[in-house]
Design a protein around this motif. Structure first.
Motif, PDB file in Angstrom:
ATOM      1  N   ASN A 281       0.839  -1.188   0.000  1.00  0.00           N
ATOM      2  CA  ASN A 281       0.000   0.000   0.000  1.00  0.00           C
ATOM      3  C   ASN A 281       0.890   1.259   0.000  1.00  0.00           C
ATOM      4  O   ASN A 281       2.111   1.158   0.144  1.00  0.00           O
ATOM      5  CB  ASN A 281      -1.005  -0.009   1.165  1.00  0.00           C
ATOM      6  N   ASP A 282       0.283   2.408  -0.186  1.00  0.00           N
ATOM      7  CA  ASP A 282       1.043   3.657  -0.294  1.00  0.00           C
ATOM      8  C   ASP A 282       1.890   3.923   0.946  1.00  0.00           C
ATOM      9  O   ASP A 282       3.037   4.370   0.831  1.00  0.00           O
ATOM     10  CB  ASP A 282       0.113   4.845  -0.541  1.00  0.00           C
ATOM     11  N   ASP A 283       1.360   3.664   2.126  1.00  0.00           N
ATOM     12  CA  ASP A 283       2.115   3.903   3.351  1.00  0.00           C
ATOM     13  C   ASP A 283       3.351   3.019   3.430  1.00  0.00           C
ATOM     14  O   ASP A 283       4.428   3.472   3.844  1.00  0.00           O
ATOM     15  CB  ASP A 283       1.230   3.675   4.585  1.00  0.00           C
ATOM     16  N   GLN A 284       3.228   1.774   3.023  1.00  0.00           N
ATOM     17  CA  GLN A 284       4.373   0.873   3.035  1.00  0.00           C
ATOM     18  C   GLN A 284       5.440   1.321   2.049  1.00  0.00           C
ATOM     19  O   GLN A 284       6.641   1.275   2.342  1.00  0.00           O
ATOM     20  CB  GLN A 284       3.921  -0.555   2.733  1.00  0.00           C
ATOM     21  N   ARG A 285       5.026   1.776   0.890  1.00  0.00           N
ATOM     22  CA  ARG A 285       5.989   2.266  -0.106  1.00  0.00           C
ATOM     23  C   ARG A 285       6.710   3.513   0.408  1.00  0.00           C
ATOM     24  O   ARG A 285       7.921   3.651   0.236  1.00  0.00           O
ATOM     25  CB  ARG A 285       5.289   2.530  -1.433  1.00  0.00           C
ATOM     26  N   LEU A 286       5.970   4.414   1.047  1.00  0.00           N
ATOM     27  CA  LEU A 286       6.608   5.602   1.625  1.00  0.00           C
ATOM     28  C   LEU A 286       7.588   5.213   2.727  1.00  0.00           C
ATOM     29  O   LEU A 286       8.657   5.817   2.865  1.00  0.00           O
ATOM     30  CB  LEU A 286       5.555   6.570   2.169  1.00  0.00           C
ATOM     31  N   ASP A 287       7.235   4.207   3.514  1.00  0.00           N
ATOM     32  CA  ASP A 287       8.140   3.715   4.553  1.00  0.00           C
ATOM     33  C   ASP A 287       9.457   3.235   3.950  1.00  0.00           C
ATOM     34  O   ASP A 287      10.533   3.492   4.495  1.00  0.00           O
ATOM     35  CB  ASP A 287       7.506   2.565   5.336  1.00  0.00           C
ATOM     36  N   LEU A 288       9.379   2.521   2.844  1.00  0.00           N
ATOM     37  CA  LEU A 288      10.603   2.039   2.196  1.00  0.00           C
ATOM     38  C   LEU A 288      11.507   3.186   1.782  1.00  0.00           C
ATOM     39  O   LEU A 288      12.716   3.150   2.010  1.00  0.00           O
ATOM     40  CB  LEU A 288      10.259   1.209   0.961  1.00  0.00           C
ATOM     41  N   VAL A 289      10.930   4.209   1.166  1.00  0.00           N
ATOM     42  CA  VAL A 289      11.724   5.357   0.734  1.00  0.00           C
ATOM     43  C   VAL A 289      12.322   6.054   1.949  1.00  0.00           C
ATOM     44  O   VAL A 289      13.513   6.383   1.968  1.00  0.00           O
ATOM     45  CB  VAL A 289      10.886   6.331  -0.123  1.00  0.00           C
ATOM     46  N   ALA A 290      11.516   6.249   2.985  1.00  0.00           N
ATOM     47  CA  ALA A 290      12.012   6.903   4.197  1.00  0.00           C
ATOM     48  C   ALA A 290      13.136   6.088   4.842  1.00  0.00           C
ATOM     49  O   ALA A 290      14.153   6.647   5.261  1.00  0.00           O
ATOM     50  CB  ALA A 290      10.869   7.122   5.187  1.00  0.00           C
ATOM     51  N   LEU A 291      12.985   4.759   4.906  1.00  0.00           N
ATOM     52  CA  LEU A 291      14.045   3.903   5.454  1.00  0.00           C
ATOM     53  C   LEU A 291      15.327   4.019   4.645  1.00  0.00           C
ATOM     54  O   LEU A 291      16.420   4.081   5.200  1.00  0.00           O
ATOM     55  CB  LEU A 291      13.593   2.447   5.475  1.00  0.00           C
ATOM     56  N   CYS A 292      15.182   4.040   3.337  1.00  0.00           N
ATOM     57  CA  CYS A 292      16.338   4.182   2.465  1.00  0.00           C
ATOM     58  C   CYS A 292      17.057   5.499   2.762  1.00  0.00           C
ATOM     59  O   CYS A 292      18.281   5.538   2.903  1.00  0.00           O
ATOM     60  CB  CYS A 292      15.889   4.115   1.006  1.00  0.00           C
ATOM     61  N   TRP A 293      16.292   6.570   2.860  1.00  0.00           N
ATOM     62  CA  TRP A 293      16.894   7.878   3.112  1.00  0.00           C
ATOM     63  C   TRP A 293      17.544   7.964   4.490  1.00  0.00           C
ATOM     64  O   TRP A 293      18.597   8.554   4.645  1.00  0.00           O
ATOM     65  CB  TRP A 293      15.845   8.970   2.952  1.00  0.00           C
ATOM     66  N   ILE A 294      16.929   7.344   5.480  1.00  0.00           N
ATOM     67  CA  ILE A 294      17.532   7.326   6.812  1.00  0.00           C
ATOM     68  C   ILE A 294      18.819   6.510   6.785  1.00  0.00           C
ATOM     69  O   ILE A 294      19.841   6.922   7.325  1.00  0.00           O
ATOM     70  CB  ILE A 294      16.532   6.795   7.858  1.00  0.00           C
ATOM     71  N   GLY A 295      18.783   5.376   6.108  1.00  0.00           N
ATOM     72  CA  GLY A 295      19.976   4.544   5.989  1.00  0.00           C
ATOM     73  C   GLY A 295      21.094   5.212   5.220  1.00  0.00           C
ATOM     74  O   GLY A 295      22.279   4.979   5.476  1.00  0.00           O
TER      75      GLY A 295
END
Length: 110
Positions: free
Chosen positions: A37-51
């Motif tokens: 879902n959209d929230d999960q996809r946004l989480d992935l991008v946010a995790l990538c950016w934090i990492g």
């Protein structure tokens, strides 16, 4: 986070396969991301950016908001263009207090 650690682990494993150019990894990756879902996809991008160090863990909400506001590509296409995606996602999980090895192990068990 709306995304499960096992889902991130699965993305990490597929990202590694894409780097190693395993046949079918791109299609599996696309299917996995598009099935979220959209929230999960946004989480992935946010995790990538934090990492990657673009945001700190305590800036989680800002990272997700920025991901939503700056989306010009599909998340799958964007993430496939990120160098060292698997490593960034692992570092992001770690920064958020989630063991990336456990996440990857969970992904292989499901």
């Amino acid at each position: 986070m709306d995304i499960g650690a096992d889902q991130v682990g699965e993305v990490i494993l597929l990202a590694r396969e894409m780097v190693e150019q395993y046949t079918g990894a791109n299609e599996q990756f696309d299917g996995l991301i598009e099935g979220m879902n959209d929230d999960q996809r946004l989480d992935l991008v946010a995790l990538c950016w934090i990492g990657r160090g673009d945001f700190e863990p305590e800036e989680w909400d800002e990272a997700r908001r920025t991901a939503s506001e700056e989306a010009t590509l599909s998340v799958a296409e964007y993430l496939k263009g990120v160098d060292h995606l698997a490593e960034h996602l692992e570092a992001g999980l770690d920064a958020m207090g989630i063991n990336p090895v456990d996440a990857e192990d969970s992904a292989t068990e499901s």
